[in-house]
Design an enzyme around this catalytic site. Structure first.
Site, PDB file in Angstrom:
ATOM      1  N   TYR A  61       0.855  -1.194   0.000  1.00  0.00           N
ATOM      2  CA  TYR A  61       0.000   0.000   0.000  1.00  0.00           C
ATOM      3  C   TYR A  61       0.891   1.243   0.000  1.00  0.00           C
ATOM      4  O   TYR A  61       1.347   1.699   1.026  1.00  0.00           O
ATOM      5  CB  TYR A  61      -0.930   0.021   1.211  1.00  0.00           C
ATOM      6  N   PHE A 110     -13.202  -4.864   1.283  1.00  0.00           N
ATOM      7  CA  PHE A 110     -14.282  -4.182   0.562  1.00  0.00           C
ATOM      8  C   PHE A 110     -15.625  -4.514   1.230  1.00  0.00           C
ATOM      9  O   PHE A 110     -16.568  -4.965   0.581  1.00  0.00           O
ATOM     10  CB  PHE A 110     -14.275  -4.605  -0.915  1.00  0.00           C
ATOM     11  N   PRO A 111     -15.717  -4.292   2.566  1.00  0.00           N
ATOM     12  CA  PRO A 111     -16.876  -4.811   3.309  1.00  0.00           C
ATOM     13  C   PRO A 111     -18.167  -4.016   3.149  1.00  0.00           C
ATOM     14  O   PRO A 111     -19.237  -4.546   3.455  1.00  0.00           O
ATOM     15  CB  PRO A 111     -16.406  -4.764   4.766  1.00  0.00           C
ATOM     16  N   GLY A 144     -24.070  -2.645  -3.587  1.00  0.00           N
ATOM     17  CA  GLY A 144     -24.690  -2.883  -4.888  1.00  0.00           C
ATOM     18  C   GLY A 144     -25.956  -2.064  -5.067  1.00  0.00           C
ATOM     19  O   GLY A 144     -26.013  -0.884  -4.716  1.00  0.00           O
TER      20      GLY A 144
END
Length: 290
Positions: free
Chosen positions: A70, A215-216, A220
């Site tokens: 990162y 990516f919790p 959508g």
């Protein structure tokens, strides 16, 4: 919980012992977004990044997840700047196994000498004598898994890491890895809208392995007006993102969500999700809708 619940909402998420001995509060923080665009270079506002990290701990977060890639290393150096010397109850987990050649570019490298070099660099950059949880960021298909995990096992034997985890793996790969060395955690993409790793989560729960969904807070189409998240949001006075995190915390006691952000305001919103209690019907409705 009293005053702590107000000042440290992350405590409402409950605790989990990684590897049976590293206790963390289940709602953690993912430090990937503390870098520049494409997870490359320095952030636009390094001072805000430091504030985010310090505020996370103030809010009761005791599990911070990062990686050497990162930045590269930008996230680890910011963590050290913000939080070193670390509090006794703070666990900083990091990873190795993905190299970078530019923004958005990620390439697996699992050669043993490379993994050892990266572990030594992470120890230096984080200011640690031992890394509590060290994760193989990706399995490198070009290197035997026994060589990759064998090197991590050696580092563990030398006292440089305490526990070993995996990232983006199948159930078969977890079992193959566990025949080589003890594994305590798995980090896969998983959220309310994308549950393709459901079998991996179930396997982790059966074997008491921490499952760290990255990516919790993706929701959508569930958050669109009139959708299931919209109605439950109104009832709870919570945002769709908070409900998505609350759903993950309810999904299994081994789940440790690590929402990331580069702003203090968004961090505070995410951590408040630990205090959202879904009813059985609400939990089931969200699971079914997704």
């Amino acid at each position: 919980m009293g005053d702590d619940a107000g000042r440290q909402p992350a405590k409402a998420s409950g605790t989990y012992r990684i590897g049976g001995d590293l206790q963390v509060d289940r709602l953690g923080y993912g430090a990937m977004q503390l870098t520049g665009p494409g997870v490359w270079g320095d952030p636009r506002d390094p001072e805000e990044a430091v504030r985010v990290l310090r505020r996370a701990y103030e809010l009761g977060v005791t599990f911070i997840d990062t990686a050497d890639s990162y930045g590269p290393f930008v996230s680890e150096l910011l963590i050290r700047r913000a939080l070193h010397p670390y509090a006794d109850d703070l666990v900083v987990a990091t990873k190795a196994g993905l190299t970078r050649s530019g923004p958005g570019d990620w390439r697996p490298v699992g050669r043993p000498e490379y993994l050892r070099q990266q572990c030594e660099l992470s120890l230096r950059h984080l200011g640690l004598e031992a890394i509590g949880l060290y994760q193989l960021h990706r399995i490198d298909a070009k290197v035997p898994l026994a060589d990759q995990l064998g090197e991590l096992a050696l580092l563990k034997q030398e006292g440089k890491i305490r526990h070993i985890g995996l990232s983006e793996v199948t159930v078969a790969q977890i079992e193959q890895a566990r025949r080589i060395t003890p594994i305590v955690s798995v980090q896969n993409l998983y959220n309310l809208a994308d549950r393709s790793a459901e079998d991996v989560l179930d396997h982790c729960e059966r074997n008491d392995l921490a499952f760290i969904p990255w990516f919790p807070i993706a929701t959508g189409n569930l958050a669109k007006p009139g959708g299931p998240l919209d109605a439950i949001s109104t009832d709870h006075g919570a945002t769709p993102a908070q409900l998505a995190l609350a759903w993950l915390l309810r999904r299994s006691p081994v789940v440790l969500p690590i929402p990331g952000t580069s702003s203090v305001a968004h961090l505070e919103e995410n951590v408040a999700a630990a205090q959202v209690q879904l009813t059985d019907d609400e939990y089931a409705a969200l699971a079914k809708a997704a």
